[in-house]
Write a protein that holds these residues in place. Structure first.
Motif, PDB file in Angstrom:
ATOM      1  N   LEU A  21       0.857  -1.054  -0.110  1.00  0.00           N
ATOM      2  CA  LEU A  21       0.089  -0.099   0.024  1.00  0.00           C
ATOM      3  C   LEU A  21       0.893   1.235   0.209  1.00  0.00           C
ATOM      4  O   LEU A  21       0.557   2.061  -0.791  1.00  0.00           O
ATOM      5  N   ARG A  22       1.968   1.224   0.718  1.00  0.00           N
ATOM      6  CA  ARG A  22       2.708   2.488   0.730  1.00  0.00           C
ATOM      7  C   ARG A  22       3.585   2.727  -0.447  1.00  0.00           C
ATOM      8  O   ARG A  22       3.774   3.739  -0.994  1.00  0.00           O
ATOM      9  N   GLU A  27       3.893   5.833  -5.331  1.00  0.00           N
ATOM     10  CA  GLU A  27       3.986   6.143  -6.601  1.00  0.00           C
ATOM     11  C   GLU A  27       2.780   7.368  -7.208  1.00  0.00           C
ATOM     12  O   GLU A  27       3.081   7.859  -8.167  1.00  0.00           O
ATOM     13  N   LEU A  28       1.743   7.418  -6.457  1.00  0.00           N
ATOM     14  CA  LEU A  28       0.783   8.327  -6.611  1.00  0.00           C
ATOM     15  C   LEU A  28       0.992   9.713  -5.894  1.00  0.00           C
ATOM     16  O   LEU A  28       0.343  10.692  -6.032  1.00  0.00           O
ATOM     17  N   THR A  34       8.829  11.599   4.687  1.00  0.00           N
ATOM     18  CA  THR A  34       9.420  10.705   5.656  1.00  0.00           C
ATOM     19  C   THR A  34       8.739   9.165   5.530  1.00  0.00           C
ATOM     20  O   THR A  34       8.983   8.423   6.132  1.00  0.00           O
ATOM     21  N   GLY A  35       7.925   9.267   4.516  1.00  0.00           N
ATOM     22  CA  GLY A  35       7.316   7.961   4.084  1.00  0.00           C
ATOM     23  C   GLY A  35       5.812   7.753   4.847  1.00  0.00           C
ATOM     24  O   GLY A  35       4.812   6.938   4.510  1.00  0.00           O
ATOM     25  N   ALA A  36       5.407   8.950   5.386  1.00  0.00           N
ATOM     26  CA  ALA A  36       4.202   8.801   5.910  1.00  0.00           C
ATOM     27  C   ALA A  36       3.261   9.467   5.109  1.00  0.00           C
ATOM     28  O   ALA A  36       3.701   9.981   4.204  1.00  0.00           O
ATOM     29  N   ALA A  58      -9.592   9.329  -5.605  1.00  0.00           N
ATOM     30  CA  ALA A  58     -10.765   8.307  -5.303  1.00  0.00           C
ATOM     31  C   ALA A  58      -9.590   6.896  -4.825  1.00  0.00           C
ATOM     32  O   ALA A  58      -9.758   6.410  -3.848  1.00  0.00           O
ATOM     33  N   LEU A  59      -8.634   6.535  -5.810  1.00  0.00           N
ATOM     34  CA  LEU A  59      -7.751   5.625  -5.479  1.00  0.00           C
ATOM     35  C   LEU A  59      -6.849   5.770  -4.215  1.00  0.00           C
ATOM     36  O   LEU A  59      -6.581   4.869  -3.541  1.00  0.00           O
ATOM     37  N   VAL A  60      -6.451   7.016  -4.159  1.00  0.00           N
ATOM     38  CA  VAL A  60      -5.509   7.294  -2.917  1.00  0.00           C
ATOM     39  C   VAL A  60      -6.275   7.281  -1.623  1.00  0.00           C
ATOM     40  O   VAL A  60      -5.821   6.821  -0.617  1.00  0.00           O
ATOM     41  N   ALA A  61      -7.681   7.571  -1.724  1.00  0.00           N
ATOM     42  CA  ALA A  61      -8.402   7.553  -0.714  1.00  0.00           C
ATOM     43  C   ALA A  61      -8.785   6.157  -0.049  1.00  0.00           C
ATOM     44  O   ALA A  61      -8.733   5.632   0.984  1.00  0.00           O
TER      45      ALA A  61
END
Ligand SMILES: [Zn+2]
Length: 116
Positions: A21-22, A27-28, A34-36, A58-61
């Motif tokens: 997921l990260r 990529e988005l 910091t990767g958060a 929508a995908l990010v959410a």
């Protein structure tokens, strides 16, 4: 209480999913330096949003929500969130191990999940 091997397998599955997921969020462009998660990036709410960007939002959410669930499950496994991992958030009864294996982020038992 689940066997240690079962817990280890679930933790492994959750950590694998968190990494995936990260990577997708990164990529988005939805993670900060910091990767958060970068919650200030309002993809979906921007007034300049075009169709493609809206889809990304929508995908990010969806990915964020999935990541939140994974982080919560891992926090429960670590004992830093309540109720303990594998305990239904609604009725407090243990969630069936088979359900957790199928869905490691499950927060409710089958009965409560069906009850909405
Ligand atoms: Zn329940």
């Amino acid at each position: 209480m689940m066997a240690d091997t079962g817990v280890a397998a679930l933790r492994n599955a959750l950590e694998t999913e968190r990494a995936a997921l990260r990577r997708e969020l990164n990529e988005l462009g939805a993670l900060d330096g910091t990767g958060a998660l970068d919650y200030d990036a309002n993809f979906a709410d921007s007034s300049q949003v075009n169709a493609e960007r809206g889809e990304t939002g929508a995908l990010v959410a969806k990915l964020r929500s999935g990541l939140d669930d994974v982080e919560l499950a891992l926090a429960k496994l670590d004992g830093t969130a309540t109720p303990a991992y594998g305990i239904c958030e609604r009725c407090g009864q243990p969630i069936a191990e088979a359900r957790l294996e199928a869905m490691p982020t499950a927060r409710r038992c089958v009965t409560c999940s069906a009850a909405g």
